[in-house]
Scaffold this motif. Structure first.
Motif, short mmCIF file in Angstrom:
data_model
loop_
_atom_site.label_atom_id
_atom_site.label_comp_id
_atom_site.label_asym_id
_atom_site.label_seq_id
_atom_site.Cartn_x
_atom_site.Cartn_y
_atom_site.Cartn_z
N UNK A 140 12.53 -6.75 2.72
CA UNK A 140 12.18 -5.79 3.88
C UNK A 140 12.15 -7.13 5.01
N UNK A 141 11.27 -8.26 5.07
CA UNK A 141 11.14 -9.13 5.69
C UNK A 141 12.58 -9.66 6.40
N UNK A 142 13.61 -9.68 5.50
CA UNK A 142 14.96 -10.28 5.83
C UNK A 142 15.68 -8.94 6.36
N UNK A 143 15.05 -7.91 6.59
CA UNK A 143 15.97 -6.63 7.20
C UNK A 143 16.70 -5.97 6.18
N UNK A 144 16.30 -6.10 4.65
CA UNK A 144 17.02 -5.27 3.81
C UNK A 144 16.15 -4.48 3.15
N UNK A 145 16.41 -3.18 3.49
CA UNK A 145 15.64 -1.96 2.93
C UNK A 145 16.08 -1.60 1.50
N UNK A 146 17.07 -2.18 1.08
CA UNK A 146 17.70 -1.37 -0.26
C UNK A 146 16.70 -1.50 -1.52
N UNK A 147 16.21 -2.72 -1.48
CA UNK A 147 15.26 -3.06 -2.63
C UNK A 147 13.99 -1.93 -2.64
N UNK A 148 13.47 -1.71 -1.39
CA UNK A 148 12.34 -1.08 -1.15
C UNK A 148 12.72 0.62 -1.56
N UNK A 149 13.98 0.93 -1.20
CA UNK A 149 14.26 2.57 -1.26
C UNK A 149 14.69 2.51 -2.76
N UNK B 173 13.37 0.95 -5.40
CA UNK B 173 11.92 1.13 -6.06
C UNK B 173 11.40 2.47 -5.79
N UNK B 174 11.40 2.89 -4.72
CA UNK B 174 10.59 4.30 -4.29
C UNK B 174 11.46 5.22 -5.05
N UNK B 175 12.67 5.00 -5.48
CA UNK B 175 13.38 6.23 -6.12
C UNK B 175 12.77 6.21 -7.73
N UNK B 176 13.04 4.96 -7.98
CA UNK B 176 12.80 4.74 -9.43
C UNK B 176 11.32 5.18 -9.91
N UNK B 177 10.28 4.66 -8.97
CA UNK B 177 8.93 5.10 -9.30
C UNK B 177 8.33 6.50 -9.16
N UNK C 81 0.63 -1.33 0.08
CA UNK C 81 -0.06 0.11 0.06
C UNK C 81 0.72 1.45 0.11
N UNK C 82 1.94 1.30 0.69
CA UNK C 82 2.91 2.41 0.89
C UNK C 82 3.32 2.74 -0.61
N UNK C 83 3.92 1.75 -1.08
CA UNK C 83 4.64 1.82 -2.37
C UNK C 83 3.77 1.99 -3.47
N UNK C 84 2.39 1.70 -3.75
CA UNK C 84 1.51 1.92 -4.73
C UNK C 84 0.87 3.27 -4.56
N UNK D 223 5.77 -8.58 -8.98
CA UNK D 223 6.94 -9.39 -8.57
C UNK D 223 8.01 -8.27 -8.15
N UNK D 224 8.00 -7.12 -8.34
CA UNK D 224 9.04 -6.06 -7.81
C UNK D 224 8.70 -5.83 -6.46
N UNK D 225 7.32 -5.74 -6.18
CA UNK D 225 7.03 -5.38 -4.89
C UNK D 225 6.97 -6.48 -3.99
N UNK D 226 7.16 -7.77 -4.60
CA UNK D 226 7.25 -9.08 -3.73
C UNK D 226 8.78 -9.08 -3.41
N UNK D 227 9.61 -8.61 -4.35
CA UNK D 227 10.90 -8.62 -4.01
C UNK D 227 11.37 -7.86 -2.65
N UNK D 228 10.67 -6.76 -3.10
CA UNK D 228 10.79 -5.54 -1.67
C UNK D 228 10.42 -6.14 -0.54
N UNK D 229 9.19 -6.98 -0.52
CA UNK D 229 8.72 -7.39 0.69
C UNK D 229 9.63 -8.42 1.27
N UNK D 230 9.92 -9.29 0.46
CA UNK D 230 11.08 -10.54 0.79
C UNK D 230 12.22 -9.93 1.25
#
Length: 534
Positions: free
Chosen positions: A485-494, A496-500, A153-156, A476-483
């Motif tokens: 983040x669940x493992x403690x890595x926020x770089x994928x989320x960050x 995606x946020x920048x690109x979008x 929800x945050x990303x979208x 699938x991009x959102x799912x990669x960010x979720x997985x």
């Protein structure tokens, strides 16, 4: 010296909905019917260890709020652990049609509004915590939300804003430190998942279902009071609601805004997934990002929502019709405010005409057409939708590659064969030459139409690139960010946020984020299909 911005825990809140509408103040969170009220005062339920995961800097700047530290009082407020003196938290009461059937009282079952902050332009914006604990409207649920749905929800919310789609916004994503048990596909396989809370933001979260609830319960005074509140605060151009003609004009404007929103959805290939009437904003904003998705293989019958697989009521191609049906349900509620329900019918007609005109204008821009030939262009557009569906084409990639190919073909028609061949190779998934034939035929007709244009190729290219995003929030991009983040890595989320934030820019360093859905994501949960579970 400039004054430093407040954080959310020190910002002053206003509370127009609580102050002006009828509410109960028992602070009783037990699930129950709440007749006679617009809302219930509630207190968020504290969480164990709130930590800030994501923050929308641009939205915060507009709201006049400073970015908080990873932990601290501001994040406590964003998690519901801290309620300041100026906040008056509440959960709204509403009903709705879910999958076409009246569901009775629904309400904010896990969303708690803190109140409103005044943005830098002087407009008030409501801040609502989704996942902040049970309310009287939680029914059999726990009022919580999991990280996967909150991150989506945050990303979208923010991705849609930068695409230019009318939408609610998201300010923050906070991990709670608690586990939440969810059965993701309602198949008897519950799992403990990390909990999270998203702070979402809109001028108001009032929806069609608020009015339906009042009308269904026969609470006509509450119905009129809510309508007058919304008109005064969010439709001031209509003037004071002193007579039925104002309600008629108001419904027409709701219909117009809803049509524009739906046209935007269709233009970018967005599928909401759960267009219940309680998920329809009274302001014509995209609201409640649950099992959404973007068309990858173009399929009008595709829905990302497993709950909808039986009827495909909310499939991509059905969305315009559902928008009209939902407005009809709203009109039935608002009919109590006018002497003759037929006075509201022009609003429904306005929805249809506005949707068609807006979608037509958007398609012209997507195809780089500036001159108008209404009848021929309508036939061209209809043929394109059929060809895309038959050829298993990635919608986003097709239009983006066309944005580069069409101006070149306009300048040099002899280059068409090679350009179309390259486009099909880049945008199709697994179509056979026979399945691609209809699209090849369409491209030939489009090439002829393109030659009628007088605009320079570069002008055509600029128009098309501004209308056809390169980057969308593929599941699938959102799912990669979720997985991650669940493992403690926020770089994928960050990333995606920048690109979008600039979805129409080339951003060649992020090229892989514009790729077709990989084979491994075709059936992977969270990538191809989702449910309402969050």
């Amino acid at each position: 010296m400039p004054t430093s911005l407040p954080t959310i825990d020190t910002a002053p809140f206003q509370n127009s909905f609580v102050d002006e509408m009828r509410g109960e103040a028992s602070f009783d969170n037990r699930p129950r019917q709440v007749p006679g009220y617009h809302y219930s005062r509630v207190q968020p339920t504290p969480v164990q260890d709130p930590r800030l995961l994501a923050w929308s800097d641009e939205l915060a700047a507009y709201l006049g709020l400073a970015r908080p530290a990873e932990r601290g009082p501001a994040v406590d407020a964003l998690a519901g652990n801290l309620v300041t003196d100026t906040m008056k938290p509440f959960a709204a009461r509403y009903g709705g049609h879910q999958f076409g059937s009246w569901a009775g009282q629904l309400g904010d079952g896990r969303a708690i509004s803190l109140g409103e902050v005044t943005a830098t332009d002087g407009t008030p914006w409501e801040i609502q915590l989704k996942g902040a604990g049970p309310t009287p409207y939680s029914r059999r649920a726990d009022g919580r939300a999991v990280l996967r749905s909150s991150l989506r929800e945050f990303l979208c919310s923010e991705a849609m804003h930068y695409l230019g789609v009318p939408t609610t916004r998201a300010l923050s994503l906070v991990r709670t430190g608690d586990l939440v048990v969810r059965d993701m596909f309602y198949n008897g396989n519950p799992q403990a998942e990390p909990g999270a809370i998203v702070a979402r933001v809109a001028p108001t979260f009032v929806r069609f279902g608020n009015f339906q609830m009042m009308a269904s319960a026969g609470e006509l005074d509450n119905l009129r009071a809510l309508a007058d509140y919304v008109i005064r605060r969010y439709y001031p151009e209509l003037g004071e609601p002193t007579g039925p003609e104002v309600y008629v004009r108001w419904f027409e404007e709701i219909s117009r805004r809803t049509a524009v929103m739906l046209a935007h959805w269709m233009s970018v290939g967005f599928v909401h997934g759960v267009m219940n009437t309680d998920n329809m904003s009274i302001l014509g904003l995209t609201i409640d990002y649950g099992p959404y998705g973007w068309l990858e293989p173009y399929d009008p019958d595709w829905t990302p929502n497993t709950t909808d697989f039986g009827s495909r009521r909310y499939a991509y191609g059905q969305q315009p019709n559902v928008g009209l049906w939902n407005l009809w349900q709203l009109a039935r509620a608002l009919a109590h405010l006018v002497p003759d329900p037929e006075l509201l019918r022009p609003g429904l007609d306005l929805y249809s005409s506005t949707f068609e005109a807006t979608r037509h204008a958007m398609m012209l821009r997507k195809l780089g057409l500036t001159s108008r030939n209404e009848a021929d262009d309508k036939a061209l557009f209809e043929a394109l939708h059929e060809a895309l569906a038959e050829s298993e084409v990635d919608m986003t990639l097709f239009f983006r590659h066309l944005s580069h190919a069409a101006p070149a073909v306009r300048q040099d028609p002899a280059a068409a064969a090679a350009a179309w061949r390259e486009l099909l190779a880049a945008a199709t998934y697994s179509a056979s030459p026979e399945e691609e034939q209809k699209l090849r035929s369409w491209l030939s007709h489009y090439q002829q139409r393109l030659q009628q244009e007088t605009a320079a190729p570069e002008a055509i290219r600029e128009m098309m690139l501004a209308a056809n995003p390169k980057y969308v929030l593929r599941n699938y991009l959102a799912q990669q960010a979720i997985e991650a983040a669940e493992a403690g890595d926020l770089t994928v989320l960050e990333r995606l946020m920048t690109v979008l934030k600039t979805p129409f820019a080339e951003q060649p360093e992020h090229e892989e984020l514009a790729a077709k859905r990989p084979d491994w994501a075709r059936e992977k949960p969270g990538c191809a299909t989702l449910s309402c579970s969050s």
